[in-house]
Write a protein that holds these residues in place. Structure first.
Motif, PDB file in Angstrom:
ATOM      1  N   GLY A   1       0.810  -1.215   0.000  1.00  0.00           N
ATOM      2  CA  GLY A   1       0.000   0.000   0.000  1.00  0.00           C
ATOM      3  C   GLY A   1       0.842   1.263   0.000  1.00  0.00           C
ATOM      4  O   GLY A   1       0.325   2.362   0.163  1.00  0.00           O
ATOM      5  N   PHE A   2       2.159   1.116  -0.202  1.00  0.00           N
ATOM      6  CA  PHE A   2       3.060   2.267  -0.211  1.00  0.00           C
ATOM      7  C   PHE A   2       3.528   2.498  -1.635  1.00  0.00           C
ATOM      8  O   PHE A   2       4.179   1.639  -2.239  1.00  0.00           O
ATOM      9  N   GLY A   3       3.172   3.630  -2.187  1.00  0.00           N
ATOM     10  CA  GLY A   3       3.540   3.933  -3.550  1.00  0.00           C
ATOM     11  C   GLY A   3       2.774   5.134  -4.048  1.00  0.00           C
ATOM     12  O   GLY A   3       2.131   5.853  -3.278  1.00  0.00           O
ATOM     13  N   HIS A   4       2.832   5.339  -5.344  1.00  0.00           N
ATOM     14  CA  HIS A   4       2.146   6.491  -5.928  1.00  0.00           C
ATOM     15  C   HIS A   4       1.737   6.144  -7.347  1.00  0.00           C
ATOM     16  O   HIS A   4       2.113   5.091  -7.884  1.00  0.00           O
ATOM     17  N   PHE A   5       0.956   7.026  -7.973  1.00  0.00           N
ATOM     18  CA  PHE A   5       0.481   6.732  -9.321  1.00  0.00           C
ATOM     19  C   PHE A   5       0.090   8.023 -10.022  1.00  0.00           C
ATOM     20  O   PHE A   5       0.031   9.096  -9.432  1.00  0.00           O
ATOM     21  N   THR A   6      -0.178   7.899 -11.299  1.00  0.00           N
ATOM     22  CA  THR A   6      -0.803   8.972 -12.057  1.00  0.00           C
ATOM     23  C   THR A   6      -1.858   8.347 -12.953  1.00  0.00           C
ATOM     24  O   THR A   6      -1.759   7.169 -13.314  1.00  0.00           O
ATOM     25  N   ALA A   7      -2.876   9.121 -13.273  1.00  0.00           N
ATOM     26  CA  ALA A   7      -3.983   8.634 -14.102  1.00  0.00           C
ATOM     27  C   ALA A   7      -4.141   9.569 -15.288  1.00  0.00           C
ATOM     28  O   ALA A   7      -4.166  10.798 -15.126  1.00  0.00           O
ATOM     29  N   MET A   8      -4.238   8.991 -16.476  1.00  0.00           N
ATOM     30  CA  MET A   8      -4.286   9.804 -17.691  1.00  0.00           C
ATOM     31  C   MET A   8      -5.294   9.246 -18.679  1.00  0.00           C
ATOM     32  O   MET A   8      -5.635   8.056 -18.649  1.00  0.00           O
ATOM     33  N   GLN A   9      -5.757  10.114 -19.542  1.00  0.00           N
ATOM     34  CA  GLN A   9      -6.623   9.717 -20.640  1.00  0.00           C
ATOM     35  C   GLN A   9      -5.804   9.701 -21.921  1.00  0.00           C
ATOM     36  O   GLN A   9      -5.150  10.687 -22.261  1.00  0.00           O
TER      37      GLN A   9
ATOM     38  N   HIS B   1      -0.630   9.571  -3.877  1.00  0.00           N
ATOM     39  CA  HIS B   1      -0.160   8.333  -3.264  1.00  0.00           C
ATOM     40  C   HIS B   1      -1.289   7.322  -3.116  1.00  0.00           C
ATOM     41  O   HIS B   1      -2.453   7.599  -3.433  1.00  0.00           O
ATOM     42  N   LEU B   2      -0.917   6.147  -2.632  1.00  0.00           N
ATOM     43  CA  LEU B   2      -1.874   5.047  -2.545  1.00  0.00           C
ATOM     44  C   LEU B   2      -2.620   5.000  -1.223  1.00  0.00           C
ATOM     45  O   LEU B   2      -3.428   4.108  -1.020  1.00  0.00           O
ATOM     46  N   GLY B   3      -2.341   5.933  -0.325  1.00  0.00           N
ATOM     47  CA  GLY B   3      -3.023   5.923   0.965  1.00  0.00           C
ATOM     48  C   GLY B   3      -4.392   6.553   0.886  1.00  0.00           C
ATOM     49  O   GLY B   3      -4.672   7.562   1.548  1.00  0.00           O
TER      50      GLY B   3
END
Length: 256
Positions: A27-35, A128-130
């Motif tokens: 559960g520790f990490g990060h992300f980005t969301a794109m179209q 982040h994923l939190g």
């Protein structure tokens, strides 16, 4: 001595890659969301910069943007798509996971009714994923008949939506709350293209605004209510916002 990998089972079946699954389960990490549209992404450079900055902060290592492009291109090819909603997740050990799903509609989102909650995200500048708190309050808002939650301080200062940025219209400027929040990519693209300011916004200020809207990677939508305060949908404002976003040219994933 080398520590053996954990033994992990899913519904009674051993996981094929337990080391990878163990990283995902932290559960520790990060992300980005794109179209992605025809292999292009609005604000692609901003997405890549976000991933690199967050990787450096969380894991003290850089994340190669060329590698991210290659992973996204490969995932799109394997899914047989050039239009999609794509997420890039980064986990400990710089394990990178790409998900490909149906694209969001290229149309204005439905008007939103929000309810306020006393909650600010930890480390809000990182995507982040939190996200338990956001999900918890968002689901509670929907059960109460609203569309989402609006995050505020105990003193009523507004920060952001549970999964959106929020902006207000005072008749002259688009006002983005200056409280700590995630600067979403859609917000980052719109802010310099509109007559925008950042300043503190409190619940007491809401009756003084003419309109409001929310933004994220999937939508731009007008806000028609925050708790008991209602807003009319300012069609002229929303047309300007959509036009500003529509004028942003997508950057190709396939550039060398």
């Amino acid at each position: 001595m080398t520590t053996p990998p954990p033994h992990i089972e899913i519904d009674g079946t051993p996981a094929a890659e337990p080391a990878l699954l163990a990283a995902l389960l932290t559960g520790f990490g990060h992300f980005t969301a794109m179209q992605v549209r025809d292999g292009r992404v609005k604000g692609l450079a901003l997405h890549l910069d976000r991933l690199d900055r967050s990787t450096r902060e969380l894991f003290d290592r850089e994340l190669d943007g060329k590698l991210v492009r290659e992973l996204v291109i490969g995932a799109l090819a394997n899914a047989g798509r050039r239009d999609a909603s794509v997420r890039v997740y980064v986990y400990p050990g710089i394990r990178t996971v790409v998900t490909v799903a149906d694209p969001a509609p290229d149309a204005p989102g439905a008007p939103q009714r929000l309810t306020t909650v006393d909650y600010w995200r930890p480390a809000p500048h990182i995507k982040h994923l939190g996200g338990f708190g956001q999900t918890y309050h968002g689901e509670a808002a929907r059960r109460a008949g609203f569309d989402d939650a609006l995050l505020t301080s105990p003193y009523g200062e507004i920060a952001e939506g549970a999964v959106t940025n929020i902006a207000f219209w005072d008749g002259t400027s688009v006002v983005w709350p200056s409280a700590p929040c995630l600067t979403g990519i859609t917000m980052a693209l719109l802010e310099p293209r509109l007559e925008s300011v950042r300043r503190p916004v409190t619940l007491a200020d809401l009756p003084g605004f003419r309109a409001a809207f929310v933004t994220n990677s999937r939508t731009i939508a007008p806000v028609t209510a925050i708790d008991e305060v209602t807003f009319a949908v300012d069609e002229e404002l929303m047309e300007r916002v959509f036009a500003a976003y529509g004028a942003v040219e997508g950057e190709t994933l396939y550039a060398t």
